[in-house]
Design a protein around this motif. Structure first.
Motif, PDB file in Angstrom:
ATOM      1  N   ARG A   1     -43.663 112.540 -12.166  1.00 41.24           N
ATOM      2  CA  ARG A   1     -44.707 113.606 -12.640  1.00 41.24           C
ATOM      3  C   ARG A   1     -45.801 113.729 -11.924  1.00 41.24           C
ATOM      4  N   THR A   2     -46.713 112.444 -11.689  1.00 43.20           N
ATOM      5  CA  THR A   2     -47.997 112.743 -11.180  1.00 43.20           C
ATOM      6  C   THR A   2     -47.931 113.340  -9.652  1.00 43.20           C
ATOM      7  N   ARG A   3     -46.813 112.446  -9.007  1.00 40.73           N
ATOM      8  CA  ARG A   3     -46.912 112.924  -7.585  1.00 40.73           C
ATOM      9  C   ARG A   3     -45.902 114.393  -7.455  1.00 40.73           C
TER      10      ARG A   3
ATOM     11  N   ASN B   1     -57.530 103.674 -15.419  1.00 41.04           N
ATOM     12  CA  ASN B   1     -57.783 105.004 -15.738  1.00 41.04           C
ATOM     13  C   ASN B   1     -56.615 106.123 -15.177  1.00 41.04           C
ATOM     14  N   HIS B   2     -56.551 107.256 -15.758  1.00 42.36           N
ATOM     15  CA  HIS B   2     -55.663 108.205 -15.244  1.00 42.36           C
ATOM     16  C   HIS B   2     -56.040 109.518 -15.429  1.00 42.36           C
ATOM     17  N   PRO B   3     -57.366 110.000 -15.027  1.00 41.58           N
ATOM     18  CA  PRO B   3     -58.053 111.293 -15.399  1.00 41.58           C
ATOM     19  C   PRO B   3     -57.049 112.417 -15.118  1.00 41.58           C
TER      20      PRO B   3
ATOM     21  N   GLY C   1     -52.293 100.891 -21.485  1.00 44.69           N
ATOM     22  CA  GLY C   1     -51.937 102.262 -21.213  1.00 44.69           C
ATOM     23  C   GLY C   1     -53.042 103.136 -20.473  1.00 44.69           C
ATOM     24  N   ARG C   2     -53.019 103.284 -19.298  1.00 48.65           N
ATOM     25  CA  ARG C   2     -54.484 103.896 -18.625  1.00 48.65           C
ATOM     26  C   ARG C   2     -54.712 105.226 -19.002  1.00 48.65           C
ATOM     27  N   THR C   3     -53.437 105.836 -19.454  1.00 46.12           N
ATOM     28  CA  THR C   3     -53.537 107.333 -20.077  1.00 46.12           C
ATOM     29  C   THR C   3     -54.320 107.234 -21.210  1.00 46.12           C
TER      30      THR C   3
ATOM     31  N   THR D   1     -46.702 106.107 -26.373  1.00 46.98           N
ATOM     32  CA  THR D   1     -46.911 105.800 -24.691  1.00 46.98           C
ATOM     33  C   THR D   1     -45.850 104.600 -24.781  1.00 46.98           C
ATOM     34  N   ARG D   2     -45.418 104.352 -23.629  1.00 45.99           N
ATOM     35  CA  ARG D   2     -44.220 103.535 -23.149  1.00 45.99           C
ATOM     36  C   ARG D   2     -45.018 102.075 -22.994  1.00 45.99           C
ATOM     37  N   VAL D   3     -44.415 100.955 -23.260  1.00 48.44           N
ATOM     38  CA  VAL D   3     -45.014  99.570 -23.141  1.00 48.44           C
ATOM     39  C   VAL D   3     -45.110  99.429 -21.892  1.00 48.44           C
ATOM     40  N   GLN D   4     -46.008  98.965 -21.165  1.00 48.82           N
ATOM     41  CA  GLN D   4     -46.313  98.917 -19.573  1.00 48.82           C
ATOM     42  C   GLN D   4     -45.828  97.749 -19.057  1.00 48.82           C
ATOM     43  N   LYS D   5     -44.499  97.754 -18.830  1.00 43.03           N
ATOM     44  CA  LYS D   5     -43.756  96.398 -18.511  1.00 43.03           C
ATOM     45  C   LYS D   5     -44.228  95.989 -17.181  1.00 43.03           C
TER      46      LYS D   5
ATOM     47  N   HIS E   1     -46.357 112.775 -25.103  1.00 40.15           N
ATOM     48  CA  HIS E   1     -46.140 111.568 -24.560  1.00 40.15           C
ATOM     49  C   HIS E   1     -46.568 111.806 -22.919  1.00 40.15           C
ATOM     50  N   PRO E   2     -47.067 110.969 -22.124  1.00 43.48           N
ATOM     51  CA  PRO E   2     -47.450 111.108 -20.785  1.00 43.48           C
ATOM     52  C   PRO E   2     -45.967 111.118 -19.926  1.00 43.48           C
ATOM     53  N   LEU E   3     -44.975 110.653 -20.432  1.00 40.93           N
ATOM     54  CA  LEU E   3     -43.742 110.248 -19.860  1.00 40.93           C
ATOM     55  C   LEU E   3     -43.967 109.340 -18.578  1.00 40.93           C
ATOM     56  N   PRO E   4     -43.127 108.591 -18.203  1.00 46.03           N
ATOM     57  CA  PRO E   4     -41.671 108.304 -18.643  1.00 46.03           C
ATOM     58  C   PRO E   4     -41.652 107.862 -20.101  1.00 46.03           C
TER      59      PRO E   4
HETATM   60  C1  NCD Z   1     -48.122 107.433 -16.965  1.00 46.67           C
HETATM   61  C2  NCD Z   1     -48.979 106.453 -16.007  1.00 46.67           C
HETATM   62  O1  NCD Z   1     -48.331 106.515 -14.621  1.00 46.67           O
HETATM   63  O2  NCD Z   1     -49.858 105.843 -16.270  1.00 46.67           O
HETATM   64  N1  NCD Z   1     -47.215 108.139 -16.355  1.00 46.67           N
HETATM   65  C3  NCD Z   1     -47.736 109.535 -15.913  1.00 46.67           C
HETATM   66  O3  NCD Z   1     -48.477 109.584 -14.894  1.00 46.67           O
HETATM   67  N2  NCD Z   1     -47.125 110.546 -16.427  1.00 46.67           N
HETATM   68  C4  NCD Z   1     -47.682 106.729 -18.355  1.00 46.67           C
HETATM   69  C5  NCD Z   1     -46.676 105.794 -17.902  1.00 46.67           C
HETATM   70  O4  NCD Z   1     -46.364 105.208 -17.093  1.00 46.67           O
HETATM   71  O5  NCD Z   1     -46.190 104.969 -19.054  1.00 46.67           O
END
Ligand code: NCD
Length: 304
Positions: free
Chosen positions: A51-53, A128-130, A161-163, A224-228, A262-265
């Motif tokens: 998504r972001t890219r 962070n994820h501004p 989770g930076r978001t 949020t997803r658990v950041q594996k 949810h920011p997804l994925p």
């Molecule tokens: C998030 C991220 O990259 O921090 N994804 C995103 O940018 N939409 C959330 C995540 O990866 O869980």
């Protein structure tokens, strides 16, 4: 503002202006088709992204500009041993603005010192994820029609989770915001966020492990997803990854106008049955991300 590294680089007024422009773009996209003609955005993704890219790239293309970049460190000279500082100095010669994601916390800030082009932090490690936060703020503004007087539940991996970190930082500046922080013990919000953001600003918050405990009070539930990728050992990840699975039964006592974000994925943390619930707004949220990034690119390139 030359760079966007942290959401606090933007004032509340600047955020309000960005949201206003994004809403105008949603209403009348044709007005913006040529705004970035002959401008180039570089997307430097040293870490995976969908998504972001792609929303950054779609945003620049819809503004009439062009896009260059790479989507993994292996396909750049990083794999030959080049430093971020050198990569950035060079990419600055080829582009007008740079969106960068990196697994190391602080890498976009280091890049900003070396770059001639403005740098946008598109996610730095667990920090962070501004631009996700700008996406979240536009989503809340569109779905709720306000950014104040909200009880916000944040659920899942609040540690890495930076978001979550950027969203708490941003929302703490609005009036009458309460947070319900829902996570297992091991994934609780970092102490620095508690002390420097929540406690310093006298923000009301509770911590719980139980997703249903405060469900009936929430205006927003941010899953949020658990950041594996930030775990040191796989065993811990496997133990925690399915800790929360939001389904219709768990939403039984929720408000009728709850917004589920949810920011997804997504991995397993929201059952697909919830997708058809009108309160689910995570796919709309992904779309809002393109419009707010269009507004941000215009602002950073100082285009009216
Ligand atoms: C998030 C991220 O990259 O921090 N994804 C995103 O940018 N939409 C959330 C995540 O990866 O869980």
């Amino acid at each position: 503002m030359k760079n966007l590294i942290d959401i606090k680089d933007l004032s509340i007024n600047e955020i309000e202006e960005l949201i206003k422009v994004a809403k105008d773009i949603m209403q009348a996209p044709e007005k913006y088709y040529d705004k970035c003609k002959h401008k180039k955005l570089a997307t430097l993704f040293f870490e995976p992204s969908t998504r972001t890219r792609l929303s950054f790239e779609a945003a620049m293309i819809e503004l009439g500009g062009n896009v260059i970049g790479f989507s993994s460190a292996d396909s750049s000279s990083t794999s030959k041993g080049e430093s971020v500082a050198d990569t950035i100095r060079v990419v600055g010669c080829y582009s007008d603005i740079i969106a960068m994601r990196h697994p190391k916390e602080g890498a976009p800030l280091v890049a900003a010192f070396k770059s001639t082009a403005p740098i946008i932090n598109a996610g730095d490690g667990g920090h962070n994820h501004p631009t996700q936060t700008l996406t979240d703020l536009l989503t809340i503004s569109c779905e709720k029609n306000r950014l104040d007087n909200l009880t916000i539940g944040l659920c899942g991996d609040l540690k890495f989770g930076r978001t979550v970190h950027s969203l708490i930082t941003a929302m703490s500046r609005y009036k009458n915001i309460k947070f319900v922080l829902i996570s297992p013990e091991e994934l609780k919000i970092p102490e620095y966020i508690k002390q420097e953001i929540l406690e310093k600003n006298n923000i009301e918050y509770v911590e719980t492990e139980d997703i249903e405990e405060y469900m009936s009070e929430l205006d927003i539930l941010y899953m949020t997803r658990v950041q594996k990728e930030r775990f040191f050992n796989e065993e811990d990840y496997i133990r925690l990854k399915d800790y929360y699975i939001l389904n219709e039964a768990k939403l039984e006592n929720a408000k009728k106008d709850l917004s589920i974000m949810h920011p997804l994925p997504r991995v397993n943390e929201i059952a697909t049955e919830v997708d058809d619930d009108p309160r689910a707004c995570y796919f709309r949220q992904a779309l809002y991300g393109k419009y707010i990034r269009m507004a941000l690119i215009l602002k950073m390139l100082e285009i009216d």
